[in-house]
Design a protein around this motif. Structure first.
Motif, mmCIF file in Angstrom:
data_model
loop_
_atom_site.group_PDB
_atom_site.id
_atom_site.type_symbol
_atom_site.label_atom_id
_atom_site.label_comp_id
_atom_site.label_asym_id
_atom_site.label_seq_id
_atom_site.Cartn_x
_atom_site.Cartn_y
_atom_site.Cartn_z
ATOM 1 N N HIS A 1 49.052 38.380 50.738
ATOM 2 C CA HIS A 1 48.045 37.545 51.385
ATOM 3 C C HIS A 1 48.047 36.136 50.803
ATOM 4 C CE1 HIS A 1 46.803 41.741 51.083
ATOM 5 N NE2 HIS A 1 46.331 41.592 52.306
ATOM 6 N N GLN B 1 45.770 33.169 49.515
ATOM 7 C CA GLN B 1 44.438 33.222 48.907
ATOM 8 C C GLN B 1 43.997 31.838 48.475
ATOM 9 O OE1 GLN B 1 44.097 35.985 45.630
ATOM 10 N NE2 GLN B 1 42.276 34.980 44.812
ATOM 11 N N THR C 1 40.579 30.247 46.212
ATOM 12 C CA THR C 1 39.461 30.643 45.358
ATOM 13 C C THR C 1 38.624 29.415 45.059
ATOM 14 O OG1 THR C 1 40.706 32.444 44.357
ATOM 15 C CG2 THR C 1 38.836 31.594 43.091
ATOM 16 N N ASP D 1 36.541 34.188 46.954
ATOM 17 C CA ASP D 1 37.941 34.272 47.388
ATOM 18 C C ASP D 1 38.000 34.381 48.895
ATOM 19 O OD1 ASP D 1 38.947 34.306 44.785
ATOM 20 O OD2 ASP D 1 39.165 36.490 44.723
ATOM 21 N N CYS D 2 38.986 33.710 49.483
ATOM 22 C CA CYS D 2 39.284 33.867 50.911
ATOM 23 C C CYS D 2 40.732 34.316 51.023
ATOM 24 C CB CYS D 2 39.087 32.559 51.656
ATOM 25 S SG CYS D 2 37.369 32.063 51.736
ATOM 26 N N PHE D 3 40.969 35.329 51.856
ATOM 27 C CA PHE D 3 42.298 35.898 52.043
ATOM 28 C C PHE D 3 42.693 35.835 53.510
ATOM 29 C CE2 PHE D 3 40.315 38.241 48.535
ATOM 30 C CZ PHE D 3 41.270 38.105 47.541
ATOM 31 N N ARG E 1 42.114 41.625 53.330
ATOM 32 C CA ARG E 1 42.563 42.631 52.366
ATOM 33 C C ARG E 1 42.065 43.998 52.833
ATOM 34 N NH1 ARG E 1 44.089 41.044 47.033
ATOM 35 N NH2 ARG E 1 44.443 43.280 46.877
#
Length: 142
Positions: free
Chosen positions: A82, A84, A86, A130-132, A136
């Protein structure tokens, strides 16, 4: 074709929560969170010694997660496919990304491309967001 026309009709006349129930009832499996995620109604999940997280909004393309760290807690170095980003909400952390270490604090942010080794140590109790992309799926409870 009937299901498609039904879905278009539902989009035009029903509120979003009811649409979600109808989609699931029609046998179509769509993975997404609720539209509004209220902090006081979302439980913290223990994910390591001194580390807790709350999964916020998500669908198949994106996920946002809030993570709380106690001083000295470790985000174990790991990789994933992924992308990511932060954002450091509070506290101070030493991050390692692709072999480079840097201390970051409230207001700072990081970008981690897919498959890059990264982790952190919490130097002062704090919180991250956090952005994925994509989401996830391994974070969702079965």
């Amino acid at each position: 074709m009937k299901v498609f026309k039904f879905m278009l009709f539902m989009l035009a006349v029903m509120p979003l929560g009811e649409i979600s129930a109808q989609v699931k009832g029609a046998g179509i499996n769509k993975t997404r969170s609720a539209t509004f995620i209220m902090d006081n109604q979302t439980e913290w999940e223990n994910v390591g010694e001194g580390v807790q997280r709350k999964i916020l909004g998500y669908d198949g393309q994106i996920m946002t997660v809030k993570i709380k760290f106690k001083k000295g807690a470790v985000g174990t170095p790991h990789t994933h496919y992924h992308t990511q980003t932060t954002y450091i909400v509070s506290g101070k952390f030493e991050f390692m990304v692709n072999g480079v270490k840097k201390v970051v604090s409230a207001g700072d942010a990081l970008y981690m491309e897919p498959d890059v080794l990264h982790g952190c140590v919490c130097l002062e109790e704090g919180m991250l967001v956090d952005c994925f992309s994509p989401m996830r799926a391994d974070f969702l409870k079965k």
